[in-house]
Design a protein around this motif. Structure first.
Motif, short mmCIF file in Angstrom:
data_model
loop_
_atom_site.label_atom_id
_atom_site.label_comp_id
_atom_site.label_asym_id
_atom_site.label_seq_id
_atom_site.Cartn_x
_atom_site.Cartn_y
_atom_site.Cartn_z
N ASP A 94 -26.54 12.80 -42.27
CA ASP A 94 -27.54 12.20 -41.38
C ASP A 94 -27.06 12.19 -39.93
OD1 ASP A 94 -29.22 11.79 -43.47
OD2 ASP A 94 -28.90 9.64 -43.63
N HIS A 95 -25.74 12.07 -39.74
CA HIS A 95 -25.17 12.06 -38.38
C HIS A 95 -24.83 13.46 -37.90
CE1 HIS A 95 -24.60 7.70 -37.52
NE2 HIS A 95 -24.64 7.59 -38.83
N GLY A 96 -25.17 14.49 -38.69
CA GLY A 96 -24.88 15.87 -38.29
C GLY A 96 -23.41 16.21 -38.37
N ASP B 249 -18.08 10.63 -33.40
CA ASP B 249 -18.90 10.85 -32.20
C ASP B 249 -18.14 10.50 -30.93
OD1 ASP B 249 -21.01 11.75 -33.71
OD2 ASP B 249 -22.05 9.82 -33.76
N SER B 250 -17.18 9.56 -31.04
CA SER B 250 -16.40 9.13 -29.87
C SER B 250 -15.21 10.04 -29.57
CB SER B 250 -15.91 7.70 -30.07
OG SER B 250 -17.00 6.82 -30.21
N GLY B 251 -15.00 11.05 -30.42
CA GLY B 251 -13.94 12.01 -30.11
C GLY B 251 -12.91 12.26 -31.18
N GLU B 252 -12.83 11.40 -32.22
CA GLU B 252 -11.86 11.66 -33.29
C GLU B 252 -12.29 12.88 -34.10
OE1 GLU B 252 -10.33 8.34 -35.52
OE2 GLU B 252 -11.09 6.91 -34.03
N THR B 253 -11.32 13.60 -34.65
CA THR B 253 -11.64 14.87 -35.31
C THR B 253 -11.89 14.72 -36.80
OG1 THR B 253 -9.26 15.30 -35.56
CG2 THR B 253 -10.38 16.25 -33.63
N GLU B 254 -11.15 13.84 -37.47
CA GLU B 254 -11.27 13.73 -38.93
C GLU B 254 -10.88 12.33 -39.37
OE1 GLU B 254 -10.03 17.09 -41.66
OE2 GLU B 254 -8.51 15.59 -42.19
N ILE B 255 -11.64 11.77 -40.30
CA ILE B 255 -11.37 10.41 -40.81
C ILE B 255 -11.46 10.43 -42.33
CG2 ILE B 255 -12.14 8.02 -40.87
CD1 ILE B 255 -13.22 8.45 -38.03
N ALA B 256 -10.43 9.91 -42.98
CA ALA B 256 -10.42 9.80 -44.45
C ALA B 256 -10.88 8.40 -44.84
CB ALA B 256 -9.02 10.06 -44.98
N LEU B 257 -11.90 8.32 -45.68
CA LEU B 257 -12.43 7.04 -46.14
C LEU B 257 -11.64 6.57 -47.36
CD1 LEU B 257 -16.26 7.72 -45.81
CD2 LEU B 257 -14.64 6.96 -44.07
#
Length: 507
Positions: free
Chosen positions: A485-487, A460-468
């Protein structure tokens, strides 16, 4: 505010009781007072109205908050998926003096104090007064770590409500723990005041500060001591808990099973205060002793304090069980930590249905402990007709009691444990749920949920992709649901056991 709203509000007789004003695009504005919420009689909110506010306020921070310089008012924005502002909340900030009279002796004792309570109960207002009293009346060197400028207001000059206490602002939420450490290293405080310790990094920073002999006064997420103990991220603030295997002699001396829960370390905070309302608090004066007694099922007392109309503090000693009943009997009972094992939409097929189990001759406390530790959706019942499964021990099964015969007649599966031990009960629970031999601990599940929630905020703050981090299929399904849930979009990549969830913004 837009003139069409401010003109209406100024005419209200109870304007001094105003708490919040809510502006949502396409809706009538709403004013929230202490005892009522009313819709203001004017046109629906338009994009022009919101632009009017944004132009007056200026930029919102990474937490979507802004303020008015040298005031305690807070202005928060709601954005759509394109990051356009579609809603604004104006929260009226007031400095209320004298709010800590009920706990002033504890604050001045020099011990570290943790404040708990539901949102809106007055934690931040108390914290603000704590900073003022310690700085002005106790003449101590006080530093306020002010993440969202809620304690000392917006702008470079702190609000006079914190007295001569110094304020360190935090650029972003992720930096709060480093500012906490910086405050100790650079400015020699005697007291540090912190609002909302919410992450493991902040909990570790708080422990580091306390070990250096600095008094800490802080708030944290949770309503009661029990909530905090069950929170795997923040339980370290009160010492944390771990499973310990006792020797035969020690187990016999304690008259307990060999596997028990023990406090992991010394608490960061000496005193814990559960704020129930403005005039009522429940105080645990020795957190370490209280937690030890709770884990050993011993009777322990807390101190219930009430402030009378005459300004007199009345004190009553109550047992821990009474304090829990007192909390649950309030108008707004404490919110339990969300248990995703009972949330159908966050589970996979093997965790979808609850199992109703009747323990016959099996220690009910032990099986209940195992169910909580594994987060298993198992409900213990006492009625044979309600039970889907009966679990008993080898000794009881050999006797062939009437209850077990009735179970077999009713077609209820009967599981027989060789011994009435924690290990045997764990094997039984895992067999019923068809989970892996290791099971899924409450801590693992909570950390997976926290990681996904934080990733969603970063997107939501601007990052495009995050790997968990890699997780099993059950925890991955939970993380996918959180992203939905966060769309946000999510997908699984990699091969077991290194398969992980990738969260990304909508294209």
């Amino acid at each position: 505010m837009p003139p069409k709203i401010s003109n209406i509000l100024i005419q209200k007789q109870n304007i001094n009781e105003l708490l919040e004003v809510v502006l949502d695009l396409g809706r009538q504005p709403e004013a929230r007072f202490i005892d009522s919420n009313i819709l203001l009689e004017c046109d629906e909110i338009t994009p022009k109205d919101l632009d009017f506010v944004v132009n007056k306020v200026g930029n919102f921070g990474s937490d979507n908050r802004a303020g008015i310089e040298r005031t305690l008012h807070r202005i928060s924005a709601i954005r759509n998926k394109d990051q356009r502002i579609v809603g604004i909340t104006f929260r009226v900030g007031r400095a209320v003096y004298g709010t800590i009279k009920i706990i002033e002796d504890l604050i001045l004792s020099g011990k570290s104090v943790l404040l708990l309570g539901k949102p809106g109960v007055g934690k931040t207002t108390m914290l603000r007064e704590v900073a003022r009293v310690l700085a002005d009346e106790a003449n101590k060197r006080v530093i306020v770590v002010d993440t969202s400028n809620e304690i000392a207001g917006d702008g470079d000059i702190p609000h006079k409500a914190i007295g001569r206490a110094r304020r360190m602002q935090v650029h972003s939420l992720e930096d709060q723990h480093s500012i906490m450490i910086e405050a100790v290293q650079n400015h020699m405080p005697e007291v540090i005041v912190i609002d909302e310790i919410g992450t493991a990094l902040e909990a570790n920073a708080a422990r580091t500060i306390a070990e250096r002999g600095v008094q800490l006064v802080a708030t944290a997420h949770g309503n009661t001591l029990e909530n905090l103990v069950m929170n795997p991220v923040l339980s370290d603030l009160v010492g944390g808990i771990e499973s310990v295997t006792l020797g035969d002699i020690e187990a016999k001396r304690r008259k307990s099973q060999k596997t028990v829960l023990e406090r992991k370390s010394s608490p960061t905070f000496d005193i814990l205060i559960e704020i129930q309302n403005w005039n009522t608090v429940n105080v645990h004066l020795d957190v370490a002793t209280t937690l030890d007694k709770i884990l050993r099922d011993k009777n322990c007392n807390s101190e219930l304090r009430k402030l009378t109309i005459d300004g007199i503090v009345e004190t009553t000693n109550i047992s821990f069980s009474q304090s829990k009943q007192n909390n649950s009997g309030t108008e707004n009972p404490p919110t339990p930590i969300r248990d995703f094992s009972n949330d159908v939409s966050y589970t996979d097929e093997s965790h979808l249905e609850k199992k109703y189990v009747l323990p016959y001759g099996v220690n009910r406390g032990r099986i209940d402990q195992v169910i909580k530790n594994l987060g298993a959706p198992i409900v213990l019942v006492s009625d044979m007709k309600q039970a889907e499964i009966v679990v008993t021990t080898k000794n009881y099964h050999r006797r062939g009691t009437q209850a077990l015969k009735d179970a077999e007649k009713l077609g209820k599966p009967v599981f027989v444990l060789r011994k009435n031990t924690i290990l045997q009960i764990e094997h039984f629970v895992k067999a019923v749920l068809k989970t892996s031999n290791t099971g899924i601990s409450h801590a693992d599940r909570s950390l997976a949920i926290l990681e996904a929630e934080q990733a969603a905020k970063r997107i939501d703050s601007g990052e495009t992709e995050i790997a968990l981090r890699p997780q099993n299929s059950y925890l991955r399904r939970i993380q996918h649901q959180i992203a939905d849930d966060h769309g946000l979009d999510s997908s699984s990549q990699g091969q077991e056991p290194s398969r992980r969830v990738i969260i990304s913004g909508n294209n």
